[in-house]
Design an enzyme around this catalytic site. Structure first.
Site, mmCIF file in Angstrom:
data_model
loop_
_atom_site.group_PDB
_atom_site.id
_atom_site.type_symbol
_atom_site.label_atom_id
_atom_site.label_comp_id
_atom_site.label_asym_id
_atom_site.label_seq_id
_atom_site.Cartn_x
_atom_site.Cartn_y
_atom_site.Cartn_z
ATOM 1 N N ALA A 145 40.059 40.188 38.748
ATOM 2 C CA ALA A 145 40.370 40.150 40.177
ATOM 3 C C ALA A 145 41.791 40.643 40.426
ATOM 4 C CB ALA A 145 40.204 38.735 40.723
ATOM 5 N N LEU A 146 42.043 41.048 41.669
ATOM 6 C CA LEU A 146 43.364 41.500 42.073
ATOM 7 C C LEU A 146 44.044 40.410 42.896
ATOM 8 C CD1 LEU A 146 42.368 45.118 43.092
ATOM 9 C CD2 LEU A 146 43.922 44.518 41.225
ATOM 10 N N SER A 151 43.499 43.777 47.277
ATOM 11 C CA SER A 151 42.069 44.016 47.087
ATOM 12 C C SER A 151 41.478 44.731 48.292
ATOM 13 C CB SER A 151 41.327 42.691 46.882
ATOM 14 O OG SER A 151 39.930 42.889 46.946
ATOM 15 N N HIS A 153 38.626 44.388 49.389
ATOM 16 C CA HIS A 153 37.778 43.452 50.130
ATOM 17 C C HIS A 153 38.513 42.867 51.347
ATOM 18 C CE1 HIS A 153 34.151 43.182 47.634
ATOM 19 N NE2 HIS A 153 34.957 43.396 46.603
ATOM 20 N N ASP A 160 30.423 44.455 47.808
ATOM 21 C CA ASP A 160 29.761 44.552 46.510
ATOM 22 C C ASP A 160 28.257 44.467 46.747
ATOM 23 O OD1 ASP A 160 32.220 44.654 45.313
ATOM 24 O OD2 ASP A 160 32.249 42.543 44.733
ATOM 25 N N GLU A 203 32.909 49.673 38.163
ATOM 26 C CA GLU A 203 32.220 48.708 39.005
ATOM 27 C C GLU A 203 31.118 49.430 39.800
ATOM 28 O OE1 GLU A 203 34.804 46.409 41.479
ATOM 29 O OE2 GLU A 203 35.877 45.504 39.791
ATOM 30 N N HIS A 206 30.636 48.155 43.602
ATOM 31 C CA HIS A 206 31.675 48.132 44.634
ATOM 32 C C HIS A 206 31.703 49.446 45.413
ATOM 33 C CE1 HIS A 206 35.687 46.798 46.245
ATOM 34 N NE2 HIS A 206 35.790 48.105 46.434
#
Length: 284
Positions: A145-146, A151, A153, A160, A203, A206
């Site tokens: 994770a960031l 991120s 998101h 995702d 990923e 994503h």
């Protein structure tokens, strides 16, 4: 005689169709040379660009080096509580949130996949607040994770996507997304062959919305967002025809408020790159 004429007519039609087929243009983008507008003063208008524009828009680069303070989308909705917004796919949990606008674009893409016989999609993650991203980072660590603020998101533009049939790397849903997301304004943000550029492991789930014509040009040139923004900075202006519509994309370095000239009869969108520049996308 009549049969001969009819036969010749059929052959002629076949030849014409064959010529059209072999001379068709399958390129997703038809590029054109920029036009010098310096002499066309009467056909241009002034547009003011502010430094704040650098950090707004659908082309913002968000990664380990470039963060954001807030989402650029204000229409975030809980999809489980607003299932009338959803298309034909499932949700991994009841707390998934997504921009209403991006949900509409995603629905169009899923409808396109269904026409191709691929229809076992689900959303596993959508929008995340700063607090949620920070919590995830503390729980998962930097390998998974960031940190909060870094991120995609948190932009409200990324999600995702999963498959009810298995992993996205092997499922038909994952393969379809990789091959077709660009047609709907989305990009596979972290492809397997670009990890050295994105700094993020592969990923296949994503995706990120950048909109057309940008997703189409990125697909055509095999660019990830980092490469595309660098390309725009170097070129400063590109003109391309996508889906029959002509787009004039211009990059401007912005370290203070400035005014630029654009054609009077064009519509436009503005997006910053989150680094120091602004991209204006012109279209009729």
């Amino acid at each position: 005689m009549k049969k001969s004429i009819k036969l010749l007519f059929v052959i002629a039609i076949a030849i014409i169709l064959a010529i059209l087929w072999f001379n068709r243009n399958d390129d997703p983008v038809i590029y054109k040379s920029p036009v010098n507008e310096e002499k066309q003063v009467e056909n241009v208008k002034s547009l003011k660009i502010d430094v704040a524009d650098v950090h707004k828009g659908e082309l913002l680069l968000v990664n380990k080096e470039h963060g954001i303070k807030e989402s650029i989308k204000t229409d975030i909705k809980n999809l489980f509580d607003n299932q009338d917004l959803m298309g034909d796919y499932g949700l991994l949990s009841t707390d998934i949130e997504l921009s209403k606008e991006i949900t509409n674009y995603f629905n169009e893409m899923i409808a396109g996949a269904k026409k191709d016989g691929v229809d076992d999609f689900l959303i596993s993650s959508g929008f995340r607040s700063f607090e949620e991203q920070t919590k995830l980072y503390k729980e998962k660590g930097e390998d998974y994770a960031l940190p909060g603020g870094f991120s995609e998101h948190q932009l409200g533009l990324a999600l995702d996507v999963g498959s009810a049939e298995g992993s996205m790397a092997e499922s038909e849903e994952g393969k379809w997304i990789a091959e077709n997301a660009w047609r709907y304004g989305f990009v596979l943000r972290y492809p397997q062959d670009k990890t050295d550029i994105t700094g993020i492991q592969y990923e296949p789930w994503h995706i990120r919305y950048v909109g057309k014509p940008h997703s189409v040009i990125m697909q055509d040139k095999n660019f990830v967002l980092e490469e595309y923004l660098d390309y725009l900075r170097k070129k400063e202006q590109i003109i391309g025809v996508v889906d029959g519509k002509e787009y004039d994309i211009r990059y401007y370095k912005v370290d203070k408020t400035r005014t630029v000239k654009i054609p009077k009869d064009y519509n436009y969108t503005i997006s910053g790159d989150n680094i120091g520049g602004v991209i204006i996308t012109l279209y009729k």
